[in-house]
Design a protein around this motif. Structure first.
Motif, mmCIF file in Angstrom:
data_model
loop_
_atom_site.group_PDB
_atom_site.id
_atom_site.type_symbol
_atom_site.label_atom_id
_atom_site.label_comp_id
_atom_site.label_asym_id
_atom_site.label_seq_id
_atom_site.Cartn_x
_atom_site.Cartn_y
_atom_site.Cartn_z
ATOM 1 N N LEU A 92 19.407 28.495 -14.221
ATOM 2 C CA LEU A 92 19.256 29.938 -14.053
ATOM 3 C C LEU A 92 20.405 30.507 -13.239
ATOM 4 C CD1 LEU A 92 16.469 31.014 -11.568
ATOM 5 C CD2 LEU A 92 17.090 28.648 -11.791
ATOM 6 N N ASP A 93 20.535 31.845 -13.265
ATOM 7 C CA ASP A 93 21.592 32.517 -12.518
ATOM 8 C C ASP A 93 21.168 32.737 -11.072
ATOM 9 O OD1 ASP A 93 23.220 32.633 -14.681
ATOM 10 O OD2 ASP A 93 22.759 34.716 -15.203
ATOM 11 N N ALA A 94 22.173 32.919 -10.217
ATOM 12 C CA ALA A 94 21.892 33.103 -8.794
ATOM 13 C C ALA A 94 21.692 34.568 -8.444
ATOM 14 C CB ALA A 94 23.045 32.543 -7.968
ATOM 15 N N ASP A 95 21.931 35.477 -9.394
ATOM 16 C CA ASP A 95 21.995 36.899 -9.035
ATOM 17 C C ASP A 95 20.650 37.612 -9.099
ATOM 18 O OD1 ASP A 95 21.651 36.815 -11.715
ATOM 19 O OD2 ASP A 95 23.441 37.953 -12.235
ATOM 20 N N MET A 96 19.588 36.838 -9.308
ATOM 21 C CA MET A 96 18.245 37.411 -9.369
ATOM 22 C C MET A 96 18.038 38.343 -10.560
ATOM 23 S SD MET A 96 16.296 36.018 -7.272
ATOM 24 C CE MET A 96 14.833 37.038 -7.107
ATOM 25 N N GLN A 97 18.908 38.225 -11.569
ATOM 26 C CA GLN A 97 18.619 38.946 -12.816
ATOM 27 C C GLN A 97 17.577 38.157 -13.599
ATOM 28 O OE1 GLN A 97 22.995 39.998 -14.103
ATOM 29 N NE2 GLN A 97 21.619 41.644 -14.712
ATOM 30 N N ASN A 98 17.641 36.839 -13.480
ATOM 31 C CA ASN A 98 16.573 35.977 -14.004
ATOM 32 C C ASN A 98 15.472 35.908 -12.959
ATOM 33 O OD1 ASN A 98 19.083 33.740 -15.228
ATOM 34 N ND2 ASN A 98 17.925 35.218 -16.406
ATOM 35 N N PRO A 198 18.017 44.465 -13.357
ATOM 36 C CA PRO A 198 19.398 44.876 -13.078
ATOM 37 C C PRO A 198 19.889 44.176 -11.818
ATOM 38 C CG PRO A 198 17.879 46.765 -12.940
ATOM 39 C CD PRO A 198 17.060 45.565 -13.199
ATOM 40 N N ARG A 199 21.186 44.008 -11.704
ATOM 41 C CA ARG A 199 21.756 43.404 -10.509
ATOM 42 C C ARG A 199 21.558 44.322 -9.320
ATOM 43 N NH1 ARG A 199 25.771 39.807 -8.989
ATOM 44 N NH2 ARG A 199 26.244 38.372 -10.695
ATOM 45 N N LYS A 200 21.043 43.780 -8.207
ATOM 46 C CA LYS A 200 20.879 44.613 -7.001
ATOM 47 C C LYS A 200 22.138 44.544 -6.147
ATOM 48 C CE LYS A 200 15.964 44.579 -5.782
ATOM 49 N NZ LYS A 200 15.531 43.187 -5.786
#
Ligand code: UDP
Ligand code: MG
Length: 320
Positions: A92-98, A198-200
């Motif tokens: 998974l991605d680290a950007d919290m979009q997942n 969305p990316r925060k």
């Protein structure tokens, strides 16, 4: 070890605390042995020190790999796979979009007998024009070309059984093609809708140019999956086709000469025919060279040309 999460991290310092919080929440509810491998892909912000902090606090679960410079998301994932110990691997991605909260749902899908569960960002929260639309077209093309029909190749959140990840290396932007490789070793694949936000914090590292790279990678993947062990079929097929076209043109020229009295060399067709013949012949010879390369590849590394699910009443590997 049951479960390995692999997470590529590039300049995500503000997202990491939220990510860890979400991961702990899910993992404590799961009752399995687990690890998270975070791969710092040469971040220039404070991501690495945040990662180190968490790794120090929880050495049982948190593992960190730090690259010397930015090698790209695919390389980060490849490193994670090399070190992962879990039977099941979730990317998974680290950007919290997942949303890590989707993981239990994907694991129970694996339990139903699938080898790969692919996340599908059904309502994707990225730029419609530069990301979502091109990616829709790319997904369609990839599905048609490879015969593996997925709505969302680009979604990092996917769950894999370890054995379908063995036997290939990832180059370029190719982590998205893992399902295609997995399919070629006989994996049972399904997909399910997952959350997307969305990316925060921070910003996306990609734009429109990524779709172009993906389409170029598709050529490589298609070639490797369909022809890597029998390149003469592709080269010989193309060469044979050109030689047939050449023969048809020559035949036409002779018929025209015999019955309609038109000189054979009166049009560029004769040169075309000769060119097609030479190209076709060359292509077949290239195919033969490629066949030699394939043999070197498989035999020097003792790579088998098949994949086995299980064996009964036999020794592990006869060549060891
Ligand atoms: N990433 C990485 N190396 C890179 C670019 C991205 O490790 O060179 C990571 C990034 O930190 C994130 C994931 O890959 O965890 C996906 O990146 P991003 O969110 O920018 O892609 P998008 O969601 O916009 O497709
Ligand atoms: Mg993202």
């Amino acid at each position: 070890m049951n479960l390995s999460l692999i997470i590529p991290v590039f300049n995500e310092q503000d997202n990491l605390p939220l990510l860890f919080e979400a991961i702990y929440k899910v993992m404590t509810s799961l009752n399995q042995s687990w690890e998270v491998i975070l791969v710092d892909d040469g971040s220039q912000d404070d991501s690495l020190s945040v990662l180190k902090e968490y790794a120090q606090k929880d050495s049982r679960h948190i593992r960190v790999i730090s690259f010397r410079r930015n090698f790209g998301q695919t390389a980060a994932i490849a490193a994670g796979l090399d070190y992962a110990q879990g039977e099941i691997i979730v990317l998974l991605d680290a950007d919290m979009q997942n949303d890590p909260a989707d993981i239990p749902m994907m694991l129970s899908k694996l339990d139903e007998g699938y080898d790969l569960v692919s996340g599908w960002r059904k309502s994707r929260k990225d730029n419609a024009l530069t990301r979502n639309f091109p990616s829709m077209i790319a997904n369609w093309i990839i599905s048609q070309v490879t015969g593996v029909h997925l709505h969302d190749y680009g979604c990092t959140l996917k769950a894999y059984r370890r054995d379908v990840l063995e036997g290939f290396r990832l180059y370029g932007e190719m982590h998205r093609f893992i399902p295609v490789y997995a399919n070629s070793v006989g994996a049972k694949i399904t997909e399910m809708p997952v959350n997307h936000y969305p990316r925060k914090f921070g910003k996306t590292k990609y734009g429109l140019e990524r779709t172009a790279k993906v389409i170029l990678d598709l050529f490589t993947v298609k070639f490797l999956v369909s022809y890597a062990s029998k390149p003469i079929y592709l080269f010989g097929g193309a060469g044979g086709f050109l030689m047939v076209v050449s023969a048809i043109i020559i035949f036409y020229l002779f018929v025209r000469r015999l019955f309609f009295m038109v000189a054979i060399a009166s049009s560029p067709l004769l040169q075309m025919s000769a060119m097609f013949f030479i190209l076709g012949f060359q292509s077949i010879l290239l195919g033969l060279i490629a066949e030699l390369l394939v043999r070197t590849y498989h035999e020097s590394q003792r790579k088998p040309t098949y994949t086995i699910r299980s064996i009964i009443n036999l020794e592990q590997d006869p060549r060891d």
